[in-house]
Design an enzyme around this catalytic site. Structure first.
Site, short mmCIF file in Angstrom:
data_model
loop_
_atom_site.label_atom_id
_atom_site.label_comp_id
_atom_site.label_asym_id
_atom_site.label_seq_id
_atom_site.Cartn_x
_atom_site.Cartn_y
_atom_site.Cartn_z
N ASP A 212 0.91 -1.25 0.45
CA ASP A 212 -0.19 -0.27 -0.29
C ASP A 212 1.57 1.13 0.04
OD1 ASP A 212 -2.70 1.26 0.60
OD2 ASP A 212 -2.28 2.20 1.92
N GLU A 272 1.90 -0.38 -4.95
CA GLU A 272 0.68 0.65 -4.94
C GLU A 272 1.35 2.29 -5.34
OE1 GLU A 272 -2.94 3.27 -4.14
OE2 GLU A 272 -1.45 3.02 -2.60
C1 GLC Z 1 -4.24 3.10 -0.54
C2 GLC Z 1 -5.55 2.12 -1.23
C3 GLC Z 1 -6.35 2.79 -0.25
C4 GLC Z 1 -6.04 3.31 1.05
C5 GLC Z 1 -4.93 4.01 1.09
C6 GLC Z 1 -4.05 4.36 1.92
O1 GLC Z 1 -4.39 4.13 -1.22
O2 GLC Z 1 -5.52 1.59 -1.97
O3 GLC Z 1 -8.01 1.83 -0.33
O4 GLC Z 1 -7.42 4.96 1.69
O5 GLC Z 1 -3.53 3.13 0.31
O6 GLC Z 1 -3.97 3.17 2.88
#
Ligand code: GLC
Length: 528
Positions: A212, A272
């Site tokens: 994440d 991500e």
């Molecule tokens: C990432 C996740 C999202 C979350 C954010 C904070 O972007 O995909 O859903 O709100 O991180 O953890």
């Protein structure tokens, strides 16, 4: 200790290079205990469906103890299971059962921040300014008279300032909700704890992680003000002036993560990484960093030949010169679903069918979001149903991400369509979804689910999909055509009118073909 590789799983250490991952947003996939919220038991009950669909691996979103300020992305204890979702024994059983049917299991790792309920943050609140407890986070004095202004101008991704003040006058940093304080990765304890979390799950046998906010985790010295861009949405990329993300020191953390994974052969991590610059993105994919980085270019592209082609070209350019393959995403739990982005209704579905063949023809790894295979659209939810922190934090200016998180319809004709034993679910499911259910579509050879099944089976078994390269072919205006080294040709028509079908044997098409023509908003696979 790493468990013996399961004989059903391919022994290849880099199985992920061309794998199709299936993202399970756990709250919305399947409810096993009848409380209206999806859980681990629900996932277990649907493993036969997933194996039969033909995906290779799962990504399960956070199921750790959490007060759910951000639906699990606010983790209070990264090494346990939230009771709403099950317990550790349930997780272990799920892992064994998934492996037995040939599915690898990857899970979310949320390093950038903890929950405010995490024992570390509670200790930090109880401790004094300047204490070691506060040094695990970012506590700072404010600016202005009495320090009443936040320490810098950073906005929270969810709206409002990225700082909240505690009673003794210090402020703490939270790039996301105030319940998600950012952790300080220059503190060795923080890094060691992340490594402990990884080993905890790797020792249980998980096959990898989705990281994440993998471009977070490092903040510039002195936390200076950032360049604020007008008109940029909360979730959009603010580019190089955005000091909240993509700082060079983040790569130090990625090297530590990779070193842990390397002790568990056959495991992997996907990041991500919301970084649109190809060269910056490539840095995350150096040999001692991430194995994969999500490619959000396809997820953000318009349904137009030039945009789609640019998305593919840039994605391939970003990984060229790195050991990584590309990694294709059309939808996830943070963005509007592509059926809706492409216009919704029949048109959106028709385009989503074509997009599925585009995505699955591309070289590299693929991530499907649960419900992609059903052609799920976003749902217009009433104000009172909204739960995403973005809704409140933006002062009701932005509705947030609930529309793409509505539970999956499995069977039947009324809410909750086999998702749960009860009708009312954590986000309400609409009337009129009987035709969308997994069971309904399984019985219909023309459904989008049947198209996914056929496409996934071909992708897995046919030598035509061999090789990681892609050669663009000449194509009529408004079309994309490419060839894989193994011999697969994919043609996507976004031109607004039918175009001639190229030479070759048709393997699969996203809609009925005309007489020697490919209709608009249609994709075809050929052996040529
Ligand atoms: C990432 C996740 C999202 C979350 C954010 C904070 O972007 O995909 O859903 O709100 O991180 O953890």
């Amino acid at each position: 200790m790493h468990p013996d590789p399961n004989p059903v799983l391919s022994p290849s250490a880099d199985w992920w290079r061309s794998a199709v991952f299936y993202q399970i947003y756990i709250r919305s996939f399947a409810d096993g205990n009848g409380d209206g919220v999806g859980d681990l038991a629900g996932i277990r009950s649907r493993l036969p469906y997933l194996a039969d669909l033909g995906v290779d691996a799962l990504w399960i979103t956070p199921f750790y103890p959490s007060p759910m300020a951000d639906h699990g992305y606010d983790v209070a204890d990264p090494r346990d299971v939230e009771p709403v979702f099950g317990d550790l024994a349930q997780f272990d059983t799920l892992l064994t059962e998934a492996h037995a049917v040939g599915l690898r299991v990857t899970i979310d790792l949320v390093p950038n921040h903890s929950s405010h309920d995490h024992e570390w943050f509670q200790a930090a609140l109880a401790a004094a300014p300047g204490s070691p407890e506060r040094a695990r986070y970012f506590f700072r004095d404010g600016r202005g008279p009495d320090g009443a202004e936040p320490p810098n101008n950073w906005p929270s991704i969810f709206g409002g300032p990225a700082w909240s003040r505690v009673p003794d006058g210090e402020w703490y940093l939270h790039i996301f909700a105030s319940e998600q304080p950012d952790l300080n990765f220059t503190n060795p304890e923080v890094v060691a704890d992340l490594e402990a979390t990884m080993r905890f799950w790797l020792d249980r046998g998980v096959d990898g992680f989705r990281i994440d906010v993998a471009h977070g985790m490092a903040k510039p010295d002195g936390l200076p003000d950032m360049v604020l861009l007008e008109g940029v949405g909360l979730l959009d990329d603010h580019g190089a002036g955005d000091l909240r993300f993509d700082q060079d020191d983040v790569h130090v953390v990625h090297r530590r993560i990779r070193a842990v994974l390397d002790a568990y052969p056959g495991t992997m991590a996907v990041g991500e990484v919301w970084v649109s610059d190809d060269a910056r993105l490539a840095q995350y994919l150096r040999p001692d960093e991430l194995q994969l980085a999500f490619n959000f270019k396809l997820l953000t592209a318009e349904w137009a030949a030039g945009d789609l082609r640019d998305a593919v070209t840039h994605s391939l350019a970003a990984v060229a010169g790195t050991p990584a393959p590309a990694c294709w995403v059309l939808s996830n739990h943070d963005r509007p679903r592509h059926v809706t982005r492409y216009g919704g209704g029949e048109l959106g579905l028709r385009r989503a069918r074509a997009a599925a063949l585009l995505q699955l023809a591309l070289p590299g790894a693929v991530y499907l979001y649960n419900g992609d295979e059903l052609g799920m659209p976003d749902v217009d939810l009433p104000d009172e149903a909204l739960q995403d922190p973005i809704w409140e934090r933006s002062g009701h200016a932005e509705r947030g991400r609930d529309a793409c998180r509505v539970p999956m319809p499995w069977s039947g004709t009324e809410p909750s369509y086999g998702f749960s034993s009860r009708a009312d679910t954590w986000l309400p499911m609409p009337e009129g979804w009987a035709a969308l259910t997994a069971a309904g579509q399984a019985a219909d050879a023309t459904s989008i689910q049947s198209l996914y099944r056929a496409a996934l089976a071909l992708r897995t078994t046919s030598p035509l999909f061999g090789g990681e390269a892609l050669d663009w072919l000449p194509a009529p205006d408004g079309c994309l055509a490419f060839r894989r080294p193994g011999g697969l040709v994919c043609l996507v028509n976004v031109s607004g009118a039918p175009v001639p079908l190229p030479e070759g044997q048709v393997l699969l098409a996203s809609a009925d073909l005309g007489d020697g023509t490919l209709p608009d908003d249609t994709a075809v696979w050929l052996a040529a």
